[in-house]
Design a protein around this motif. Structure first.
Motif, PDB file in Angstrom:
ATOM      1  N   ALA A  58     -20.387  68.423  -3.076  1.00  0.00           N
ATOM      2  CA  ALA A  58     -20.568  68.618  -1.648  1.00  0.00           C
ATOM      3  C   ALA A  58     -19.313  68.107  -0.951  1.00  0.00           C
ATOM      4  O   ALA A  58     -18.807  67.042  -1.292  1.00  0.00           O
ATOM      5  N   GLU A  59     -18.826  68.891   0.001  1.00  0.00           N
ATOM      6  CA  GLU A  59     -17.664  68.430   0.760  1.00  0.00           C
ATOM      7  C   GLU A  59     -18.137  67.644   1.980  1.00  0.00           C
ATOM      8  O   GLU A  59     -19.023  68.080   2.715  1.00  0.00           O
ATOM      9  N   ALA A  60     -17.561  66.465   2.169  1.00  0.00           N
ATOM     10  CA  ALA A  60     -17.866  65.634   3.337  1.00  0.00           C
ATOM     11  C   ALA A  60     -16.984  66.087   4.490  1.00  0.00           C
ATOM     12  O   ALA A  60     -15.763  66.110   4.376  1.00  0.00           O
ATOM     13  N   ILE A 116     -13.769  64.611  -0.543  1.00  0.00           N
ATOM     14  CA  ILE A 116     -13.338  63.921   0.678  1.00  0.00           C
ATOM     15  C   ILE A 116     -11.926  64.372   1.039  1.00  0.00           C
ATOM     16  O   ILE A 116     -11.030  64.375   0.187  1.00  0.00           O
ATOM     17  N   ASN A 117     -11.752  64.777   2.296  1.00  0.00           N
ATOM     18  CA  ASN A 117     -10.443  65.267   2.747  1.00  0.00           C
ATOM     19  C   ASN A 117      -9.505  64.115   3.078  1.00  0.00           C
ATOM     20  O   ASN A 117      -9.880  63.169   3.767  1.00  0.00           O
ATOM     21  N   LEU A 118      -8.289  64.223   2.597  1.00  0.00           N
ATOM     22  CA  LEU A 118      -7.262  63.262   2.971  1.00  0.00           C
ATOM     23  C   LEU A 118      -6.335  63.913   3.982  1.00  0.00           C
ATOM     24  O   LEU A 118      -6.151  65.126   3.979  1.00  0.00           O
ATOM     25  N   PHE A 148     -10.785  64.004  -4.190  1.00  0.00           N
ATOM     26  CA  PHE A 148     -10.004  63.998  -2.953  1.00  0.00           C
ATOM     27  C   PHE A 148      -9.348  65.362  -2.756  1.00  0.00           C
ATOM     28  O   PHE A 148      -8.751  65.913  -3.682  1.00  0.00           O
ATOM     29  N   GLU A 149      -9.478  65.874  -1.537  1.00  0.00           N
ATOM     30  CA  GLU A 149      -8.848  67.154  -1.197  1.00  0.00           C
ATOM     31  C   GLU A 149      -7.661  66.909  -0.283  1.00  0.00           C
ATOM     32  O   GLU A 149      -7.768  66.152   0.679  1.00  0.00           O
ATOM     33  N   MET A 150      -6.550  67.537  -0.607  1.00  0.00           N
ATOM     34  CA  MET A 150      -5.421  67.479   0.320  1.00  0.00           C
ATOM     35  C   MET A 150      -4.787  68.852   0.373  1.00  0.00           C
ATOM     36  O   MET A 150      -4.767  69.559  -0.636  1.00  0.00           O
ATOM     37  N   ILE A 178      -6.411  70.721  -4.467  1.00  0.00           N
ATOM     38  CA  ILE A 178      -5.494  71.248  -3.453  1.00  0.00           C
ATOM     39  C   ILE A 178      -6.277  72.186  -2.540  1.00  0.00           C
ATOM     40  O   ILE A 178      -6.810  73.210  -2.978  1.00  0.00           O
ATOM     41  N   ASP A 179      -6.371  71.793  -1.274  1.00  0.00           N
ATOM     42  CA  ASP A 179      -7.169  72.493  -0.267  1.00  0.00           C
ATOM     43  C   ASP A 179      -6.344  73.595   0.393  1.00  0.00           C
ATOM     44  O   ASP A 179      -5.113  73.505   0.424  1.00  0.00           O
ATOM     45  N   ASP A 180      -7.019  74.599   0.915  1.00  0.00           N
ATOM     46  CA  ASP A 180      -6.368  75.676   1.681  1.00  0.00           C
ATOM     47  C   ASP A 180      -5.226  76.304   0.897  1.00  0.00           C
ATOM     48  O   ASP A 180      -4.174  76.623   1.463  1.00  0.00           O
ATOM     49  N   ILE A 199      -8.236  73.811  -7.463  1.00  0.00           N
ATOM     50  CA  ILE A 199      -7.564  74.492  -6.359  1.00  0.00           C
ATOM     51  C   ILE A 199      -8.624  75.218  -5.541  1.00  0.00           C
ATOM     52  O   ILE A 199      -9.563  75.802  -6.094  1.00  0.00           O
ATOM     53  N   LYS A 200      -8.511  75.121  -4.215  1.00  0.00           N
ATOM     54  CA  LYS A 200      -9.439  75.836  -3.335  1.00  0.00           C
ATOM     55  C   LYS A 200      -8.695  76.969  -2.641  1.00  0.00           C
ATOM     56  O   LYS A 200      -7.717  76.722  -1.937  1.00  0.00           O
ATOM     57  N   ILE A 201      -9.162  78.202  -2.864  1.00  0.00           N
ATOM     58  CA  ILE A 201      -8.512  79.354  -2.208  1.00  0.00           C
ATOM     59  C   ILE A 201      -8.816  79.306  -0.719  1.00  0.00           C
ATOM     60  O   ILE A 201      -9.968  79.160  -0.316  1.00  0.00           O
TER      61      ILE A 201
HETATM   62 MG    MG Z   1     -11.410  70.391   2.548  1.00  0.00          MG
END
Ligand code: MG
Ligand code: C2E
Ligand code: MG
Ligand code: MG
Length: 291
Positions: A58-60, A116-118, A148-150, A178-180, A199-201
């Motif tokens: 789950a993404e916070a 969790i987004n950084l 951790f997502e960045m 790696i986000d976005d 990796i998140k597309i």
């Molecule tokens: Mg994110």
């Protein structure tokens, strides 16, 4: 007459500027107060493996309201970075998300990982990096359940600094995402040096599929590349079943998007029947009718 008009315009301009300034000053003041009182909520958006129908995480996502009016994170996160509140906000998100999901008995089980987004700032100055690593080591025993997502841009703009921090976080047991992805310009060579797991597309590419030939090629290329690198892949912003079908057909089966679940508060998550079903809990409630 003309002079009067001119004067009117100037004073209008001045009062407009004053309003702008006042609201910005007020917003900054409210943000400081919110940080002090830790008045932020976290919403959780489930990530689903469409092959097994299991929730993988789950993404916070941070939520903040001023006088009951929600301020989007795209507005207050950059402001927090600007006025030096991002480390404190980061600490609040990490602490709240981990403790909330642990208290509910979900972390590492029904919800295997919390994402969790950084903020990009955390890779720019060594004091921000230290603050992050300090919080992370405080939660060392929970880090196997944290990802951790960045964003690609955040990492690539300070790739040498980022590499040191990411290696630290990985050594502490956290996984990294790696986000976005696709929205920045990364060198594949450098990307391979990073200790990343996932990796998140970016949502902007999902929007174009199926149907847009160029968009389809981009998504297929990212899927092939991530597979070659041996990383996990998540498609974000999946809203339509046609998008889901295209992704699955081409080998991307982990999805996050409104099609499956919107970001909701934990209490709401635990009260929503479809989301509970997605999590595979609550079905045994009808147990008293069985023979
Ligand atoms: Mg994110
Ligand atoms: P992100 O990390 O890429 O998060 C995904 C965003 O996409 C979230 O927006 C989510 O609500 C939205 N989303 C998810 N599925 C769909 C969908 O199917 N359709 C559409 N249209 N949107 C979808 P949100 O919550 O407004 O967050 C925006 C950005 O703010 C995040 O993008 C992230 O970069 C940042 N952010 C949010 N929470 C935090 C935080 O705790 N710390 C930091 N540093 N940044 C945060
Ligand atoms: Mg994202
Ligand atoms: Mg995004």
């Amino acid at each position: 007459h003309a002079k009067k008009q001119g004067h009117g315009q100037i004073s209008y301009y001045h009062s407009f500027m004053n309003e702008q300034l006042k609201s910005r000053v007020n917003l900054i003041k409210a943000l400081h107060e919110a940080v002090e009182k830790r008045e932020f909520d976290i919403h959780y958006q489930l990530q689903v493996d469409t092959q097994t129908n299991k929730v993988l995480g789950a993404e916070a996502l941070l939520r903040w309201s001023v006088m009951q009016v929600p301020v989007p994170p795209s507005e207050f996160i950059p402001l927090a970075e600007e006025v030096g509140l991002i480390n404190q906000i980061n600490e609040i998100v990490i602490t709240k998300a981990i403790l909330q999901l642990k208290d509910a008995g979900l972390l590492g089980g029904t919800i295997p990982k919390v994402a969790i987004n950084l903020s990009p700032m955390q890779f720019q100055t060594s004091s921000d990096a230290h603050a992050l690593l300090e919080i992370a080591s405080r939660f060392a025993s929970d880090l196997p359940y944290v990802r951790f997502e960045m964003t690609e841009t955040a990492v690539m703009e300070n790739v040498d600094e980022a590499l040191v921090i990411l290696n630290h976080l990985a050594k502490l047991g956290a996984s990294l995402s790696i986000d976005d992805f696709g929205s920045g310009h990364s060198s594949l060579g450098r990307l391979r040096e990073l200790p990343i797991d996932e990796i998140k597309i970016d949502r902007s590419f999902i929007r174009d599929i199926p149907g847009d030939p160029q968009g389809e090629v981009i998504v297929k290329t990212i899927i092939a590349m991530v597979e070659t690198m041996g990383l996990d892949l998540v498609a974000e912003g999946v809203e339509l079943s046609s998008q889901a079908a295209f992704l699955i057909k081409h080998g991307c089966s982990v999805h996050q998007g409104f099609l499956y679940a919107r970001p909701v508060a934990l209490t709401e998550l635990l009260e929503s029947e479809p989301l509970m079903k997605l999590l595979g809990i609550g079905q045994e409630k009808s147990g008293n009718v069985t023979p």
